[in-house]
Design an enzyme around this catalytic site. Structure first.
Site, PDB file in Angstrom:
ATOM      1  N   GLY A   1     -10.621 -35.602  18.215  1.00 22.37           N
ATOM      2  CA  GLY A   1      -9.630 -36.556  17.737  1.00 22.37           C
ATOM      3  C   GLY A   1      -9.257 -36.251  16.307  1.00 22.37           C
ATOM      4  N   GLY A   2      -8.508 -37.172  15.709  1.00 19.77           N
ATOM      5  CA  GLY A   2      -8.059 -36.961  14.336  1.00 19.77           C
ATOM      6  C   GLY A   2      -9.198 -36.968  13.327  1.00 19.77           C
TER       7      GLY A   2
ATOM      8  N   ASP B   1      -8.850 -50.954  20.162  1.00 23.63           N
ATOM      9  CA  ASP B   1      -8.353 -49.648  20.595  1.00 23.63           C
ATOM     10  C   ASP B   1      -8.595 -49.459  22.090  1.00 23.63           C
ATOM     11  OD1 ASP B   1      -7.007 -47.280  20.125  1.00 23.63           O
ATOM     12  OD2 ASP B   1      -8.813 -46.174  19.536  1.00 23.63           O
TER      13      ASP B   1
END
Length: 378
Positions: A61-62, A187
């Protein structure tokens, strides 16, 4: 005079050194429930991931990378397969926030929530160690079948999808109402619903979660919060007001439900193409066409629409969503049972013949179903 300044410099040097040592000791000495969560050394994590070998990377992921590893947990000789989540240096997870998440995740014990086995926090490293989920995520099955980690990458049946949705709903309901302090996940999305070897869903991805006040009946939790979440799943009311409520999770879950039915990344299409026209029944995953009982479909779509209503006050609670999804499953099972009996009765075989499996039964039809409400809504 010179000697005085030298003495002051030496004194300041040792004072700063002592202060840093104290801060380092404070960083390492903090209370956490050792009986529920293990603190791993960096050497153990490095060995488990073969020095963070990229061939063991299972997700990126980021701000984090997830590796599959094998580590000794309870003194077992062979070790256990685990997922090791390593946060990058520029992650939003600072040391204090990381510790808060450790303490939070240690307290979450639910069959549909991913279990935190332990963590590592040393030399600037922030690492979570979770149970490994061999079947990947729900998004793998819906959007990227070639990425499915299962040996038999067939599309999920409708009943399997319903059961996954019910399990995820139970997990979110537990967060909102089943623990001392309510937790807003913030999320909820298909990639954060992981699947174990039996396709039992496990909610993950708690990096953005927020803990609220003690749970009180019939009181809507409201937290002022900088807007964070995933585009497409993000509650528009929260995005506008910056006031987070448990109904923000309900909205996101409504998007998940729609994606489960369509097997398309609705969240991505909303972001890339804006508002689009949906037609029925073309919107349904072709694999499910004719397999979903009409009454079950209507119930499921009704829940999906209500979860994504404009304001949180108009949306159901996760407890209500869970109950209605369970009702949808009962409607599907009842319709399948009736259809099996009818087909068995009209079969040329004897009454001793077993009922046909659901996937071999005659397709359901949707002639009398109007989904104008959801088309207008989307």
């Amino acid at each position: 005079m010179v000697m005085g300044r030298t003495a002051q410099s030496i004194s300041r040097f040792f004072s700063l050194r002592k202060k840093k040592q104290k801060e380092k000791k404070k960083q390492n000495d903090w209370a956490f429930p050792e009986e529920l969560c293990r603190r791993f050394t960096l050497a153990e994590i490095t060995a488990a991931t073969q020095c963070f070998d990229q061939t063991l990377c299972i997700d990126k992921g980021g701000y984090s990378t997830v590796y599959k590893g094998r580590i000794k947990v309870h003194g077992d000789e062979d070790g256990k397969d685990v997922a090791i989540k390593r946060f990058s240096e520029d992650s939003i997870e600072g040391m204090c926030a990381f510790r808060e998440k450790v303490l939070l995740l240690c307290q979450l014990r639910h069959p549909n929530i991913i279990s935190l086995i332990g963590f590592c926090q040393t030399n600037g490293e922030r690492i979570f160690v979770y149970d490994y989920m061999p079947n990947g995520s729900l998004s793998d099955y819906l959007f990227d079948p070639s990425n499915i980690k299962n040996k038999h990458p067939f599309p999920l049946t409708w009943k399997q999808r319903l059961k996954i949705c019910i399990g995820a709903a139970r997990a979110i309901h537990y967060l909102h109402a089943g623990i001392k302090h309510a937790v807003i996940h913030r999320d909820v999305k298909c990639s954060n619903v992981l699947l174990d070897q039996n396709l039992v869903p496990k909610l993950s991805g708690f990096e953005l979660s927020k803990m609220g006040p003690p749970v009180l009946s019939n009181v809507l939790i409201k937290l002022n919060s900088r807007v964070s979440g995933t585009v497409g799943y993000l509650d528009p009311e929260y995005a506008m007001s910056e006031q987070l409520t448990e109904k923000s999770d309900v909205f996101s879950f409504g998007v998940v439900l729609l994606e489960v039915l369509c097997a398309k990344s609705v969240s991505r299409e909303r972001f890339e193409r804006g508002k689009r026209v949906w037609t029925f029944p073309a919107m349904i995953d072709p694999f499910l066409m004719g397999k979903v009982a009409p009454d079950c479909l209507k119930k499921f779509m009704n829940i999906t629409v209500r979860c994504q209503r404009r304001t949180g006050a108009e949306r159901p609670t996760m407890g209500e969503v869970q109950v209605e999804l369970e009702c949808a499953l009962e409607l599907q099972e009842s319709a399948d049972a009736v259809k099996q009996l009818k087909e068995l009765g009209t079969s040329a075989s004897t009454s001793l013949a077993p009922p046909p499996p659901a996937h071999d039964m005659e397709d359901y039809t949707y002639e009398n179903i109007s989904l104008s409400e959801i088309k207008n809504h989307l």
